[in-house]
Every structure is written in C-alpha cells, then in structure tokens.
Design a protein around this motif. Structure first.
Motif, PDB file in Angstrom:
ATOM      1  N   PHE A 186      48.630  39.986  38.886  1.00  0.00           N
ATOM      2  CA  PHE A 186      48.787  41.436  39.021  1.00  0.00           C
ATOM      3  C   PHE A 186      47.807  41.951  40.071  1.00  0.00           C
ATOM      4  O   PHE A 186      48.147  42.738  40.940  1.00  0.00           O
ATOM      5  N   TRP A 187      46.571  41.460  39.992  1.00  0.00           N
ATOM      6  CA  TRP A 187      45.546  41.918  40.939  1.00  0.00           C
ATOM      7  C   TRP A 187      45.674  41.252  42.310  1.00  0.00           C
ATOM      8  O   TRP A 187      45.185  41.757  43.300  1.00  0.00           O
ATOM      9  N   SER A 188      46.321  40.103  42.327  1.00  0.00           N
ATOM     10  CA  SER A 188      46.432  39.408  43.607  1.00  0.00           C
ATOM     11  C   SER A 188      47.397  40.123  44.540  1.00  0.00           C
ATOM     12  O   SER A 188      47.437  39.830  45.728  1.00  0.00           O
ATOM     13  N   GLY A 189      48.162  41.033  43.994  1.00  0.00           N
ATOM     14  CA  GLY A 189      49.066  41.780  44.836  1.00  0.00           C
ATOM     15  C   GLY A 189      50.477  41.246  44.826  1.00  0.00           C
ATOM     16  O   GLY A 189      51.329  41.659  45.603  1.00  0.00           O
ATOM     17  N   ALA A 222      38.139  42.906  37.092  1.00  0.00           N
ATOM     18  CA  ALA A 222      39.515  42.744  36.627  1.00  0.00           C
ATOM     19  C   ALA A 222      39.637  41.515  35.731  1.00  0.00           C
ATOM     20  O   ALA A 222      40.249  41.556  34.652  1.00  0.00           O
ATOM     21  N   VAL A 235      37.724  42.154  32.372  1.00  0.00           N
ATOM     22  CA  VAL A 235      38.496  43.043  31.501  1.00  0.00           C
ATOM     23  C   VAL A 235      39.742  42.308  30.990  1.00  0.00           C
ATOM     24  O   VAL A 235      40.114  42.415  29.809  1.00  0.00           O
ATOM     25  N   GLY A 236      40.353  41.516  31.863  1.00  0.00           N
ATOM     26  CA  GLY A 236      41.546  40.760  31.456  1.00  0.00           C
ATOM     27  C   GLY A 236      41.230  39.814  30.306  1.00  0.00           C
ATOM     28  O   GLY A 236      41.937  39.788  29.294  1.00  0.00           O
ATOM     29  N   LEU A 283      35.429  44.007  42.304  1.00  0.00           N
ATOM     30  CA  LEU A 283      36.610  44.503  41.597  1.00  0.00           C
ATOM     31  C   LEU A 283      37.340  43.365  40.887  1.00  0.00           C
ATOM     32  O   LEU A 283      37.784  43.506  39.741  1.00  0.00           O
ATOM     33  N   ARG A 325      44.935  39.479  51.166  1.00  0.00           N
ATOM     34  CA  ARG A 325      45.608  40.777  51.185  1.00  0.00           C
ATOM     35  C   ARG A 325      46.859  40.751  52.058  1.00  0.00           C
ATOM     36  O   ARG A 325      47.649  41.697  52.023  1.00  0.00           O
ATOM     37  N   VAL A 337      35.695  49.404  40.482  1.00  0.00           N
ATOM     38  CA  VAL A 337      36.183  50.293  41.539  1.00  0.00           C
ATOM     39  C   VAL A 337      35.017  50.823  42.363  1.00  0.00           C
ATOM     40  O   VAL A 337      35.065  50.868  43.589  1.00  0.00           O
ATOM     41  N   ILE A 355      47.719  38.415  34.583  1.00  0.00           N
ATOM     42  CA  ILE A 355      46.796  39.528  34.837  1.00  0.00           C
ATOM     43  C   ILE A 355      46.162  39.386  36.224  1.00  0.00           C
ATOM     44  O   ILE A 355      46.085  40.346  37.005  1.00  0.00           O
ATOM     45  N   ILE A 403      36.278  48.611  34.396  1.00  0.00           N
ATOM     46  CA  ILE A 403      37.212  48.819  35.512  1.00  0.00           C
ATOM     47  C   ILE A 403      36.583  49.799  36.504  1.00  0.00           C
ATOM     48  O   ILE A 403      36.583  49.591  37.717  1.00  0.00           O
ATOM     49  N   LEU A 445      36.033  48.566  28.252  1.00  0.00           N
ATOM     50  CA  LEU A 445      37.022  48.080  29.216  1.00  0.00           C
ATOM     51  C   LEU A 445      37.219  49.079  30.354  1.00  0.00           C
ATOM     52  O   LEU A 445      37.207  48.712  31.533  1.00  0.00           O
ATOM     53  N   LEU A 446      37.389  50.366  29.981  1.00  0.00           N
ATOM     54  CA  LEU A 446      37.629  51.370  31.012  1.00  0.00           C
ATOM     55  C   LEU A 446      36.420  51.507  31.932  1.00  0.00           C
ATOM     56  O   LEU A 446      36.542  51.642  33.139  1.00  0.00           O
TER      57      LEU A 446
END
Lengths: 609, 419
Positions: free
Chosen positions: B177-180, B356, B359-360, B352, B135, B344, B174, B340, B336-337
């Motif tokens: 994207f989640w890695s920040g 992710a 879903v990816g 998470l 993070r 969360v 993807i 996610i 998928l939703l």
C-alpha cells in the motif's frame, strides 16, 4: 511515468486504522454490553461453585436435660471426573486405603452423574485421610472434600423406634419434597421423632460460594463471601423420656420380642418407650450397604416393626378393669353385687371356662379382678350390646390411632355389630362376642393404647394426651415452638367407680397374680394378662400397672410376644422399671427380679414353624 | 538555538508507559492474585520478569534516542541480513518452546528471534522504499517489498511459528500500500484472504463477496482480464476452502478452523473451542465496569489458557470491563495515529516508511489478538503489543517505537536532499 507520492494514501490509511479499531470496539460492545448477561452466567457456572452448608440438626435431650443425640462432623471425599488425573488412581487408592479398582469404579459412577460437578465418592472418611489427601492436592486435581454432619448417639438405650433414624434422602422422596428445598445428599428423618419433627430438627441449609479454578479446586471465597448464607441450626427437642429408665427397660428385653410404654399419668408424658427387637440408630450414621440392610430387615423378628405403636393383640385379662368400669357405670353391677362363679359360663351348649376351670364361688367385682375370674366378666359381657362395648372401648381410646409424636401406628380393632356382620355374613350370636368380656376374640389393642388406658385409670378417668416431646427450643435464639397438644379427655365414669376398680387392681398386686411383682414398699395397682397368640405359639405375656397407688407417677403397659403368662415376664419387667423410676435404685428384690427376667426369652419364632 | 528535546514526543512515551503499565497490572492479576498459590512457581514469577523486561526496554528506548539518524539508515540492510541469519540459526540450533523452534538462548535469556525479525524487516523495507527509484518503478519495488517481507515469513513458517509468520504475510499488503502499488492491485491481493475468511464463517458470504469484488474490479478498471483475475482469486479461494473443509483436511483441522465461529458448540467447547469459550466468557462477563482488579473469576480461576500472554486482553475485559477495554483501545488508537503523524512530520520517506511499517505491525497484532480474544478470528497465537507477557515481543515492539521516536527527535538531521 509520474512520480508516486505516498502522502495522499495517508487519509485512507488512517481510515483503515480507525475502521479496524472501531470494529473491535463494536465487538466488545456486543460482548460486554449486549450479551453480558449470557457470559456472566457462563463465567459463573464455570468458576463459582455453591457449596451447601449443612446446618446442625437439632439435638435431643431427655427429661433431665441429658444429651441423648447430637451431631459429629464427617468427611466425604469428592471426585470431579473432568479434572481428575487418571494416572493418580493408585495414589488416591492408597490414600483412602482401597483397591485401585474401587477408585476406578467410583470415578465411573461420578462420571455418570456429572463430569463437571463433584460427586461424593468416599463417605465417612477420617480427618486423617482428609489431611493426607489435602497434602497431595497438587497431584490430585479434581479431588476435594466436604464436611457434613452425622448423628451421634450418646446414651445406652437405642430408643430405635422412638427416635427413628436419619438417612440420605431417597430419590422418590426427593421428587416429592423438592419444593421444601431438599437436594440430593441431604439427610432426612425416616421414622419416629426424627421424621415427625423433621421440619424443626432440620434447620435451614446455608450456602457458601467458592471460586473454583480450572482444576476444580476451590481457591477462595467468591466475592469474599458476600453472597454466602449462613446455615440456621435446627430446633432442639426436649423429650419427656427418662434416658436412664429407657436404657434399663431396653436391657430387660434381652432375647424378647415385645414392647413397653411408660406414661406419667398426670401429664401424659412418655417416660420410656421400648419396642424390641430394634435397630441401633448408630448404624445409620455409617454406611449401610444394601446387603447389610436386607440382612437386617429380612429377619422374622422384623426389627423395623414398631411394636409399641403398631402391634395389635387382644389385651387378655388386662381388659377386665375396663369391663368392670363399664359395668359399674352402666349400673349392671355395684361394688357389692355378688356373682356365683361355677368355674365357667354356660352359653347354650357351650361352656366358657375359667383358668384351669377354677371355681371362684360367690365373688364381687374387686375379687373378680383380683382372681381374674372369667365367668364374672362373661356374665357382664352378656349384658352388654356389642355396639355399646364398641362405644365404651372408643371412649377409652381403643380402636383409633393415638394423636402422638410417632406416626407409625396401627389403630387396633374395637369391633361393633357392623364389624361382625361384615366378618360373619352367615350370622353370628353372642357366642362370637362373649370372649370380648375377657379381652379375647376379635379385638386388638396396641401397647401405647394400653398404657394410656392404664394411666387414665390411675388418673381417675382424666386421660391425658400421651406425648414424647416436652418442648421444642432453638438453642441460639431461645425461641420456643408451641406444641399444641391434644386436649385432655375425661372418661365419663364416676370417680367412685374408678376407686372401686383401682382398689381391685391394688388387690391384684397384693394377693392376686401380681403379688410376685409387687414393688417393695410401694403400693401399686396392676393387672396381668395372657393373650392367645396366633398360630400354635405360646401366649403373649401382658401386664399393666400404675404406682404409687395413691399418687401415681408412672403407668406402664408391657407386652412380651409369646412370653407365656403375664405374671412371668411382663409383670417383673414393669415392676423393675417402675421401681427404678420411682426410687432411682433397685432393692435387692428388684435386682433379683431384673436378673431373673433377663434370663427369660420370647419363644423363638423358628420353634413353632 | 532550539532546545534539543523540542522534537521529543513525550506524549507517545506516556502512552507507551501507560500500555506497558496496563499490561503489568493484568499480568500481576494473573500471577499474584488471591488464588496464585495454586499456580506454578514459574508462572508466579512472570510479573517480576516482565517488570525487569520493561526496565530493560526503557533503557533501550533511551539508548535508541542517542543514535544518529544515519545509523538506522545505514544499519537497515546489515540488520536485515543478521535477522535472516538468526532465523536460520534458530532453525538449526534453536530451542523449541510450545512446538515452535523460534528461540535462541543468549546467556541467561532466551529470545524469540521471530519477534525480533520484525524490526530488521521494517528497517529494510523502509530503506528500500525510500530509494528515489521506488517512486517511479512502483511495480518492481512492490515485488521487492513483498520478497523482503516474505523471506523471513517463510523461515518463521519453517520454525512452526505460524502466528508470527502470519504477521509478516499480513504486513505485505500494508507495505505494498505504501510502496505505491495501484490500489486496485492491492484489492486483488487482499481479496482472497477476505474471501477465505468469509467462506469459513459462512460459505455463501464468500461467494457473494467474490461476485461483488469482481464487479467492483471490473467497474474500476474496465478490463476483463483484471475482472477475470479477481474472479479467479476470490471464487477460487472460496472453492478451495469449501473443498479443503469437506475433502482434504483432517477432521481435527476442520474443527480448529470452524470452531471459532461457534466455539460453544458441544463438540468444540471442551477441546478446540475451549480458549475462545473461556475468553469470551471472561470478556463478556466483565460488563460495563468489570469485576474489579484481581476479582475476575475467569482470571483468578485460570480458566483462559495463556491469559498472561496471548489472551491478556481477557483479563482486562473481565476485570476492568467495557470501560477498561475501550481505554486500552483508545490508547492504541492514539498511539497509532500519533505515529503516523510523526512519520508525516519527518518529511523523509525513510521516517514515513518506518512509521508505516511500525503502525502496520501494531495494527495487525491488535486486530488479530483482540479479534481472537473476542471470538472474531480463530485462535492465532500472537501477543498484544506492550501488554502481553513476553520479553522478546516487548523488546521488538518497543524497539520499533524507539527507532521511530529517535528518527523524529532528530528529524532535522535528515538530509534535505533526502535520498
């Protein structure tokens, strides 16, 4: 450095997921809702094959209900090149018993037509071959078969020119008749009854829709056959023809070129209809190669020529009853008028002779018929205007085609003054037309016309429309088609005059040239004729007759090309046919005549050339 | 005392059963329809085999629920290493099927290790990104993430299973994207792919995209260097594509690339365009309501190649129409939703990240598979999750779901101190 927290990216991720799936949904809406028609067409073209189901062509019966023509199934191996595995050429070749190269060639032909559609490759194969191909269907993708029908002929006679024949529709005919629903590979009547009654015989083609898999094989009915249309069979023809009499009549023409037409005078029904040589219609049910076909038609005998309705020739002495009727009706002669025959008729410095210059002496009309005296009829003709002659000839149905079941016809020739003016522009005299009085010269009649004329005499001038079809019926629905026959025609000659001429014709059979051809125990009227043939050939042998004399059931006209005197070939043929028709058997005399006449032949065409 | 199944997401399991069920229905139609007697014996038994696989997966799902959360966390790296070993093993001793050496025989069954590799990879990435340092040091971890995913991807390319490898490469952005990783960097990474796609479809579109994206990057960053990099990547890709199409590639390769935009063209429809022509005809002809179960002419006539595997969607589109297709899409969307959402709820980065990644992977499969079946994309042979015939794929996709459900079921076991 700030701490990264993934939570805020959640919303964006959800948006990406929803956007992706919405995009796919829109794509599906485009394909399945907007463009679905186009794809429906495409998938249908792919997978649904319409198979035409040939209806059973109407069958044909004779006057006694004997089945003459029906249908039999036949199998055709079809090739769809797109799906065919070329490694299997030897297998297919061995199954259908041909060389590998034949399969290669058929494959190339099929590909030329369409790589995706099945084309007929091997027609008329046996059920046995079809089953063996089916057993190997996993190895033979793109190989299918179709069942169609072909004509089957069940009686001894050919009736070739009467029935005509059925063949695959030609490319040019197809262009003309596409609006009637014809497609490549359909059968169509080519001549005779098959052609004339094509709209009735044909029936309505049905359709079967089949689901075809990717290998071109039919796997099941499309939508369980919901869209299929059953074929409707054709109407059956019930003929006026007597198939036994027909077979006998045809057998008598062995070795001969010529024709016979037999009519029932009271109805106009055709009892027998012969034109020889002909083609056995059976050969059209098989495969006729181009070579075989040209070998058949390129003979001097011309077997495709329908002599019964298309050959025109001068009627010779068979014309004399006509002259007598006209003379009596016009008052030029009476029953008792005596003419003095000197063995010939002098016109200017020319003498028109009797047969062999025979002198008949004082002679009445009946005797003139019996003796076939030329001078008597020359004299009559000299009192007739050519136009008058033409008018009467037309009244008796000559010079025009006959409203009849067979379209292939010749009108013949019945001359008038306009004709002579046209043909002899430098002028013509009575010498040009006097021969008409004895049925020679510039006139032509067909056997059908001659038979109708004979029937009219037998029937005292009530001339019935000749016809070969008695009724048209549908075997399943029983529906009967209105035939709409032409009306009778009454020849404007008094009955008493007919009685005189008929009497004269009876005398022919009893004492004259027909006496050797008299039907045992049955009175009849007749007249022989010998017509000059073109070229240097033997005369045509002609004969007309009706019987029994008092209540005529049959009237015939017989012509044998280059057969010599009327009495030698045409008369015995007519009399044997009449005897058999009237008694259903032949007396020993009849049998002897039959055997005799079968030994006689037309003068071969090659001899005089 | 709270009951143990309080956190069991029964709705996800129902959705899973529904999707597998739809797949079985479609496979049944392709293999046991009225025309099935013309199919090969081996094809006809596909339905039963898939059914058995579904049962195996169900028991696997239950088994996965029994494992503790810690197991997944501690097993992540060993599983990843085993995954790599298996991939290498497949290269050496694997069985070749359809040209790809991605199969290993285990007794009576053959498993496609490239499919199974997704599970290990996602666990490893999740474990990596749930580290506290991730993070802070986002760029470094982004690089590691890309490495972890690309490594099996390259091995799978070597196995000649390009389709599956593509899933790994597509997973990279993807997970980044989640890695920040800053979004603008992500844009830079994704933009060449989009430019390449557009250039194949319509070259000017690729160029316009290059200009627009470069402008976008500039206005977002106000840095010439970033804009220049963007221009280089997008315009460069466009140039490479146009050169490749006209000069470098062989004609049959060009045809394969170009055909999806116009598969119906005379020169394509019988060869490289055949799959797409047939699949589009199947789906398009389904119309609103479809032709009915086992009534699809394309399906029953076996016109769409691979119709029980990669092109299974054509069966649904044809026999169940737009309505059936949308139902399947709706099931996927819900799944998928909801996944996610599960991620969360876990309040722990590992959960998470597994969500992710899962879903990816699903999203890539759904997009590429249905996009391909509907002619949006070239033919890329990857299965539709849960629906396509194939045990390895079903196993791998169910395993990911099972792990996620298991983590969620026991989410309270996660250390409140997290990492």
């Amino acid at each position: 450095m700030s701490l990264y927290d993934p939570k805020p990216r959640l919303k964006l991720f959800v948006v990406i997921v929803l956007a992706t799936i919405t995009g796919l949904g829109m794509r599906l809406a485009k394909l399945q809702l907007i463009d679905t028609k186009e794809y429906t067409g495409e998938s249908r073209n792919n997978a649904v094959r319409e198979k035409r189901v040939t209806p059973a062509r109407g069958v044909i019966y004779d006057r006694n209900g004997i089945l003459m023509v029906d249908n039999e199934p036949t199998y055709t191996i079809m090739l769809t090149p797109r799906y065919f595995d070329e490694d299997q050429i030897p297998l297919l070749a061995s199954l259908v018993n041909v060389e590998d190269s034949v399969v290669v060639q058929k494959l190339a032909e099929a590909r030329d037509w369409s790589p995706f559609q099945p084309s007929a490759a091997f027609a008329n194969v046996t059920l046995d071959i079809v089953s063996r191909v089916e057993e190997n269907r996993y190895l033979l993708p793109g190989v299918t078969y179709e069942t169609t029908q072909r004509r089957r002929y069940l009686t001894d006679g050919h009736l070739g020119h009467g029935l005509g024949y059925v063949r695959e529709i030609s490319r040019s005919e197809l262009e003309r008749r596409r609006a009637d629903g014809y497609r490549p590979g359909d059968l169509i009547g080519i001549a005779g009854l098959e052609k004339m009654y094509e709209p009735y015989l044909r029936g309505e083609t049905g359709s079967e829709f089949k689901l075809v898999n990717i290998h071109g094989r039919e796997v099941k009915p499309y939508r369980d056959g919901e869209e299929d249309q059953h074929p409707v069979s054709g109407y059956d023809l019930h003929l006026t023809l007597d198939s036994d009499v027909q077979a006998l009549a045809e057998s008598l023409f062995v070795g001969k070129r010529g024709s016979l037409v037999a009519i029932e005078p009271a109805s106009g029904e055709i009892l027998a209809f012969v034109s020889k040589p002909d083609i056995d219609p059976r050969i059209f049910s098989g495969r006729v190669t181009g070579e075989e076909w040209s070998a058949l038609i390129n003979t001097p005998e011309d077997p495709l020529f329908n002599r019964a309705t298309m050959s025109g020739f001068p009627p010779g002495s068979t014309w004399k009853p006509f002259m007598a009727l006209v003379g009596l009706q016009k008052g030029l002669i009476t029953e008792n008028t005596v003419y003095r025959c000197r063995g010939g008729y002098r016109l200017g410095n020319r003498v028109f002779k009797d047969h062999n210059g025979k002198v008949h002496g004082p002679i009445t009309v009946k005797r003139a018929l019996q003796e076939s005296c030329n001078s008597f009829f020359f004299n009559l003709m000299m009192q007739l205007d050519v136009d008058e002659f033409h008018k009467w000839g037309t009244t008796f149905g000559f010079g025009n085609t006959v409203d009849f079941d067979i379209a292939e016809q010749d009108a013949g020739l019945m001359p008038d003054s306009a004709y002579y003016n046209r043909v002899y522009p430098r002028g013509w005299t009575a010498g040009y037309s006097i021969n008409l009085g004895i049925g020679q010269g510039d006139m032509l009649v067909t056997p059908l016309q001659l038979a109708r004329y004979t029937a009219a005499i037998a029937n005292y001038g009530n001339m019935k429309a000749p016809h070969m079809v008695r009724s048209i019926q549908h075997s399943e629905t029983g529906e009967i088609v209105d035939l709409d026959l032409p009306a009778d025609h009454q020849i404007p000659v008094e009955r008493s005059n007919f009685e005189i001429v008929r009497e004269g014709m009876k005398m022919v059979m009893e004492h004259g040239s027909g006496r050797w051809a008299q039907i045992p125990n049955i009175d009849s009227g007749g007249k022989t004729g010998t017509a000059q043939a073109p070229g240097d050939r033997d005369d045509h042998s002609l004969f007309v007759m009706f019987a029994p004399f008092d209540d005529p059931k049959i009237a015939l006209a017989v012509m044998v090309e280059n057969g010599g005197f009327g009495a030698t070939q045409a008369a015995p043929i007519a009399t044997v046919v009449a005897e058999y028709y009237l008694t259903r058997t032949l007396t020993p005399t009849g049998k002897w005549r039959k055997d005799q006449v079968m030994t006689l032949e037309s003068q071969p065409l090659e001899e005089s050339q | 005392m709270r009951i143990w199944y309080r956190n069991l997401s029964i709705d996800v399991i129902i959705t899973w059963v529904a999707l597998v069920g739809v797949g079985l229905v479609a496979i049944y139609s392709t293999t046991n329809g009225p025309a099935s007697e013309y199919l090969l014996e081996s094809v006809r038994s596909n339905f039963m085999r898939q059914f058995v696989w579904a049962l195996i997966c169900t028991s696997g799902l239950i088994f996965a629920m029994l494992l503790p959360v810690r197991f997944y966390q501690t097993a992540a790296w060993p599983v990843y290493v085993i995954t790599l070993i298996l991939l290498i093993a497949a290269l050496l001793i694997g069985v070749e099927i359809n040209g790809a050496r991605s199969w290993i025989r285990f007794g009576p069954v053959q498993l496609q290790v490239s499919e199974l590799a997704k599970v290990g990879t996602i666990l490893a990435v999740a474990q990596l990104l749930s580290a506290k340092r991730a993070r802070i040091d986002t760029v470094r971890y982004a690089f590691l993430t890309a490495l972890i995913i690309t490594l099996p991807g390259i091995l799978i390319v070597l196995q000649n299973d390009t389709g599956t490898a593509l899933v790994f490469f597509a997973l990279v952005p993807i997970m980044l994207f989640w890695s920040g990783l800053p979004l603008i960097n992500l844009v830079l990474i994704v933009s060449p792919a989009v430019a390449g796609y557009l250039s194949i479809v319509y070259l000017p579109a690729g160029l316009i995209f290059a200009i627009v994206i470069t402008g976008f990057v500039y206005f977002q960053t106000r840095e010439y260097s970033m804009a220049a990099l963007s221009a280089l990547l997008t315009a460069g890709t466009t140039l490479v594509v146009s050169l490749a199409l006209s000069k470098v590639l062989q004609p049959h390769q060009v045809a394969r690339l170009l055909s999806f935009t116009n598969p119906e063209a005379e020169e394509f429809r019988d060869n490289v365009g055949f799959h797409l022509v047939q699949s589009k005809a199947a789906i398009g002809s389904g119309g609103l309501t479809g032709k009915g179960f086992m009534e699809g002419t394309q399906t029953q006539g076996a016109y769409v190649p691979e119709q029980s595997t990669d092109f299974v969607f054509s069966v649904i589109g044809e026999e169940f129409g737009f309505i059936g297709s949308i139902v399947v899409l709706a099931l996927f969307t819900y799944l998928l939703l909801r996944l996610i959402n599960l991620g969360v709820q876990m309040k722990h980065p590992f959960g998470l990240m597994v969500a992710a990644g899962t879903v990816g992977v699903y999203l890539i499969h759904i997009f590429v598979n249905i996009g391909m079946a509907t002619g949006l994309l070239p033919v890329i042979g990857i299965p539709l999750p849960f629906l396509s015939y194939g045990g390895s794929a079903l196993l791998a996709h169910t395993a990911m779901l099972a792990i996620l459900l298991s983590l969620h079921l026991k989410k309270d076991e996660f250390s409140i101190y997290g990492y």
